[in-house]
Structures are given as structure tokens and as C-alpha cells.
Design an enzyme around this catalytic site. Structure first.
Site, PDB file in Angstrom:
ATOM      1  N   PHE A  55       2.899 -13.724  -4.398  1.00 47.20           N
ATOM      2  CA  PHE A  55       2.956 -12.700  -3.349  1.00 47.20           C
ATOM      3  C   PHE A  55       3.665 -13.320  -2.140  1.00 47.20           C
ATOM      4  O   PHE A  55       3.057 -13.607  -1.121  1.00 47.20           O
ATOM      5  CB  PHE A  55       1.546 -12.236  -3.000  1.00 47.20           C
ATOM      6  CG  PHE A  55       1.446 -11.100  -2.014  1.00 47.20           C
ATOM      7  CD1 PHE A  55       2.559 -10.389  -1.576  1.00 47.20           C
ATOM      8  CD2 PHE A  55       0.202 -10.723  -1.508  1.00 47.20           C
ATOM      9  CE1 PHE A  55       2.446  -9.352  -0.665  1.00 47.20           C
ATOM     10  CE2 PHE A  55       0.076  -9.695  -0.586  1.00 47.20           C
ATOM     11  CZ  PHE A  55       1.198  -9.011  -0.170  1.00 47.20           C
ATOM     12  N   ASP A  95       7.065  -3.346   0.912  1.00 48.29           N
ATOM     13  CA  ASP A  95       6.464  -2.027   0.750  1.00 48.29           C
ATOM     14  C   ASP A  95       6.549  -1.318   2.097  1.00 48.29           C
ATOM     15  O   ASP A  95       6.076  -1.849   3.107  1.00 48.29           O
ATOM     16  CB  ASP A  95       5.003  -2.181   0.316  1.00 48.29           C
ATOM     17  CG  ASP A  95       4.392  -0.892  -0.185  1.00 48.29           C
ATOM     18  OD1 ASP A  95       5.134   0.079  -0.413  1.00 48.29           O
ATOM     19  OD2 ASP A  95       3.155  -0.850  -0.346  1.00 48.29           O
ATOM     20  N   ALA A  96       7.151  -0.152   2.138  1.00 47.71           N
ATOM     21  CA  ALA A  96       7.326   0.556   3.407  1.00 47.71           C
ATOM     22  C   ALA A  96       5.979   0.933   4.016  1.00 47.71           C
ATOM     23  O   ALA A  96       4.989   1.138   3.315  1.00 47.71           O
ATOM     24  CB  ALA A  96       8.177   1.811   3.204  1.00 47.71           C
ATOM     25  N   ARG A 100      -1.833   5.909   7.482  1.00 47.76           N
ATOM     26  CA  ARG A 100      -2.089   5.981   6.036  1.00 47.76           C
ATOM     27  C   ARG A 100      -3.322   5.201   5.607  1.00 47.76           C
ATOM     28  O   ARG A 100      -3.601   5.114   4.407  1.00 47.76           O
ATOM     29  CB  ARG A 100      -0.879   5.470   5.253  1.00 47.76           C
ATOM     30  CG  ARG A 100       0.239   6.476   5.174  1.00 47.76           C
ATOM     31  CD  ARG A 100       1.134   6.243   3.978  1.00 47.76           C
ATOM     32  NE  ARG A 100       1.717   4.906   3.948  1.00 47.76           N
ATOM     33  CZ  ARG A 100       2.774   4.604   3.189  1.00 47.76           C
ATOM     34  NH1 ARG A 100       3.335   5.521   2.412  1.00 47.76           N
ATOM     35  NH2 ARG A 100       3.266   3.375   3.208  1.00 47.76           N
ATOM     36  N   LYS A 101      -4.063   4.638   6.543  1.00 47.63           N
ATOM     37  CA  LYS A 101      -5.243   3.844   6.169  1.00 47.63           C
ATOM     38  C   LYS A 101      -6.493   4.380   6.861  1.00 47.63           C
ATOM     39  O   LYS A 101      -7.272   3.640   7.448  1.00 47.63           O
ATOM     40  CB  LYS A 101      -5.005   2.374   6.523  1.00 47.63           C
ATOM     41  CG  LYS A 101      -3.996   1.697   5.604  1.00 47.63           C
ATOM     42  CD  LYS A 101      -4.520   1.564   4.187  1.00 47.63           C
ATOM     43  CE  LYS A 101      -3.486   1.011   3.208  1.00 47.63           C
ATOM     44  NZ  LYS A 101      -2.476   2.012   2.825  1.00 47.63           N
ATOM     45  N   ASP A 119      -8.740  14.647  16.887  1.00 49.29           N
ATOM     46  CA  ASP A 119      -8.709  13.829  15.674  1.00 49.29           C
ATOM     47  C   ASP A 119      -9.233  12.432  15.976  1.00 49.29           C
ATOM     48  O   ASP A 119      -9.941  11.829  15.165  1.00 49.29           O
ATOM     49  CB  ASP A 119      -7.268  13.688  15.154  1.00 49.29           C
ATOM     50  CG  ASP A 119      -6.865  14.819  14.237  1.00 49.29           C
ATOM     51  OD1 ASP A 119      -7.749  15.577  13.806  1.00 49.29           O
ATOM     52  OD2 ASP A 119      -5.666  14.943  13.947  1.00 49.29           O
TER      53      ASP A 119
END
Length: 388
Positions: free
Chosen positions: A233, A241-242, A247-248, A274
Site C-alpha cells: 500500500f 483513490d479520488a 462521503r464518510k 444537517d
């Protein structure tokens, strides 16, 4: 009857994960606006890929901040530690497409005449607390964060120079009589310096820190270890990775141990429920548990765009409460103004305190003297108990 014996798993990602790089930049831009104008409106999204960062969204605030967006993005990436081929703070291209907030959205949110400030959008928000850690957080996500935070500390201090910024953790805990007692598996994938390093080499680096973080006795001879299970890695971060802001959201909240309304946090100013109402729901749930009113507490709030008061308040204590949930719901309405303005004022949110939330969880963190993580205080516990 709630299950008492089971295995539950949560994951976390490091500050160098591509999505977290984007969250960090979005929140840094937000903080820059709030530093100059506490009432600034910001909805900032970031995209990151090989040697490129793209920033866009809607803002209302000082124009000079817009001129500093590229500088802000580079400073974030530099602090995270990216100086690699394919993603380097000094060499990446930064595109800034931030523009003025929609007048139609603004008219619903702004206070005017007899109209109070309204919510920035419709939506449902959840807050949760449980007494299985001192921070009143679910243990799997709390310790998954703690592992990565510790590894980032030793990487950035130079103690472990072979580690690189991008990393993920996953922790499976066995519960007995409703309490976590054992780590059944530990998954850790971290970017590293060289293709010559094996999974065993990486485990030798990270294992002492994982043992340091987890409570004594949780790691047993039966615990499964999966460290860099794919082997190499080296190519990591946005080059591998974009990344995108927001997203988390499960990593950011309770690791799947409680519902989440679906809205992301980073890059949003506190008029946007939110974010602010999710923080308020956590604040209330934590104070319910801190007051001894329940061992577990879930709170849901709902809003409509342009409307100041919440449309509903829901409480579930999973059968662990000292009194019916309906009484706690009524007490909440008495002790806290849950309008967007009321939340911001009580939790002093119009401050540049959001960049620090972008990694290692928005909840379960120690309150800061400057108002950061104010939603983690337990200063409402006595008042809540008196209101039932």
C-alpha cells in the site's frame, strides 16, 4: 429486549484518506469565512484526485477569503503530510469555483420582519449516546478513531517515518451482558514508504500503538489481526483513490451503532441543520445519559427549510430509561431552543472551530476552551433532570 451478547464492528479512516482530505479543506474554508464574518454562509464541497483539488459551492461572506482558497487548500494538504509523487501540497493544481449563495435559499433562511431565522434545509437529524465509554460513545467507533489518531501522531512527529498519511481501521468487539469485553478482530490498512515492506513489517510498526490504545484485556490470543491484508500500500491518498467531501458520514458519527439522517457535515456553516441540529441532538442525548436518565439514548429532530422550530422531537432509550421517553421529549423542549439560531447561540457555533472536526469523529471529543466541540459538554444534565 435488546441483545446483550453479540459482535459489532465499526470502521474509521485517517486524516489522509482521500475523502477526509476533502472534508478538511472544506472545513478550513468554512473556518476562514467564520473568522472574518461569524454570520457567513458557506456550503463548500471539495474533490481531490491525482495532483488536483477542485473546490466549489455557495458562499456569502468577505471576498478576500475567496482569494485565499488555494492557499488554504495547500496548507491543509501540507499539514496532513502529502509530499508524494501524484499528490504533493506544493505541486497540485487547485481550482476554485466557489460563488454567491442562491438568493432563493437565503430568503428562507434569513430573519426578516416578524420571521425568525429558518432552517437551511429540510431533513432529519439523529443524536446518540451510550454509557459504554467515558466519552459516552459506542466503543467500536471510538477506539477505531483512537487507533488512527495515535498512528497519525507518531507519523507526524517523526517517530514512525515509514508510515504515510492514508489509512483505515476496523474494529470488531464482542459484547457480553451489553458491554464490550474483547476485540475479536482488528483490521488496519496503512499507506507506507516502500514496496519492500511486507504486511508483517507494517504490523511490527503499528501493533504496539494499537495495544496502547485499546483497553487492557481486550486483545486476546484469539484476536484476529489483519494488517495491510493486500500486501503493498504505497500508492495512496487522492492519487490512489479520488476523494469527495461528505462521503464518510457513518465514520463521522456513530460507526453504524445508531441511525444517521443522511446529511454530511463538513463545509457547512451552522445555519445548516444537517450539521448544527445533528450536533444539538448529540448534545442532548449525551446529557440525558450523563444525567443518569438512561444508559442509551437516541434523539431524532426534523426540520423544514425556512421554518425555525423543529417539526418533531423523538426519543428512544431502548428500555434503559429511568422514565418514559415522552417525558424526556417534553423536558428537551423546555431546556433548549432548537431553532437554528437557538442551537448556534447555546453551542456558540459561529466560530472557526470546524476544521478540527474533519477527522477522527465529530463526537466523543473533549470540548475546547475556544468553543470547539461545545456539543460534547454535559452542562445541561442537571437542568434536563430537573425539567422532567
Amino acid at each position: 429486549m435488546n441483545r446483550q451478547n453479540y459482535i459489532f464492528t465499526s470502521e474509521s479512516v485517517s486524516e489522509g484518506h482521500p475523502d477526509k482530505v476533502c472534508d478538511r479543506i472544506s472545513d478550513a474554508v468554512l473556518d476562514a469565512f467564520l473568522t472574518e464574518e461569524p454570520e457567513a454562509r458557506v456550503a463548500c464541497e471539495t474533490f481531490a484526485t491525482t495532483d488536483r483539488v477542485v473546490i466549489g459551492g455557495e458562499v456569502r461572506g468577505p471576498g478576500d477569503v475567496l482569494e485565499r482558497v488555494e492557499e488554504i487548500a495547500r496548507a491543509c494538504v501540507k499539514d496532513i503530510g502529502y509530499e508524494q509523487k501524484g499528490f504533493h501540497w506544493a505541486n497540485m493544481k487547485v481550482d476554485n469555483y466557489l460563488h454567491a449563495q442562491s438568493a432563493h435559499i437565503a430568503q428562507g433562511v434569513d430573519a426578516s420582519g416578524n420571521k425568525d431565522e429558518g432552517a437551511g434545509d429540510q431533513g432529519i437529524m439523529f443524536g446518540y449516546a451510550v454509557d459504554e465509554t467515558p466519552e459516552l460513545m459506542p466503543a467500536p467507533i471510538h477506539y477505531a478513531h483512537a487507533i488512527l489518531k495515535r498512528l497519525a501522531e507518531v507519523r507526524k512527529s517523526g517517530v514512525e517515518p515509514k508510515l504515510r498519511p492514508d489509512a483505515k481501521s476496523q474494529l470488531s468487539l464482542r459484547y457480553e451482558d451489553g458491554k464490550p469485553v474483547e476485540a475479536t478482530s482488528i483490521v488496519l490498512s496503512t499507506q507506507h514508504e516502500s514496496e519492500q515492506q511486507s504486511s508483517d513489517d507494517i504490523r511490527a510498526i503499528v501493533e504496539p500503538y494499537i495495544r496502547e490504545v485499546l483497553p487492557e484485556g481486550w486483545i486476546t490470543p484469539k484476536t484476529e489481526w489483519w494488517v495491510n491484508p493486500t500486501g503493498t500500500f504505497v500508492i495512496g491518498g487522492p492519487d490512489g483513490d479520488a476523494g469527495l467531501t461528505g462521503r464518510k458520514i457513518i465514520v463521522d458519527t456513530y460507526g453504524g451503532a445508531a441511525p444517521h439522517g443522511g446529511g454530511a457535515f463538513s463545509g457547512k456553516d451552522p445555519t445548516k441543520v444537517d450539521r448544527s441540529a445533528a450536533y444539538a441532538a448529540r448534545y442532548l442525548a449525551k446529557n440525558v445519559v450523563a444525567a443518569g436518565m438512561a444508559e442509551r439514548c437516541l434523539i431524532q429532530l426534523s426540520y423544514a427549510i425556512g421554518v425555525s422550530k423543529p417539526l418533531s422531537i423523538y426519543v428512544d432509550t431502548y428500555g434503559t430509561g429511568e422514565l418514559p421517553p415522552e417525558q424526556i421529549e417534553r423536558a428537551i423542549s423546555k431546556v433548549m431552543d432548537l431553532s437554528p439560531r437557538g442551537i448556534r447561540q447555546q453551542l456558540t457555533m459561529n466560530r472557526p472551530v470546524f476544521q478540527r472536526t474533519a477527522a477522527y469523529g465529530h463526537f466523543g471529543r473533549a470540548p475546547d476552551a475556544d468553543g470547539g466541540f461545545s456539543w460534547e459538554k454535559t452542562d445541561l444534565a442537571a437542568e434536563l433532570k430537573a425539567a422532567v
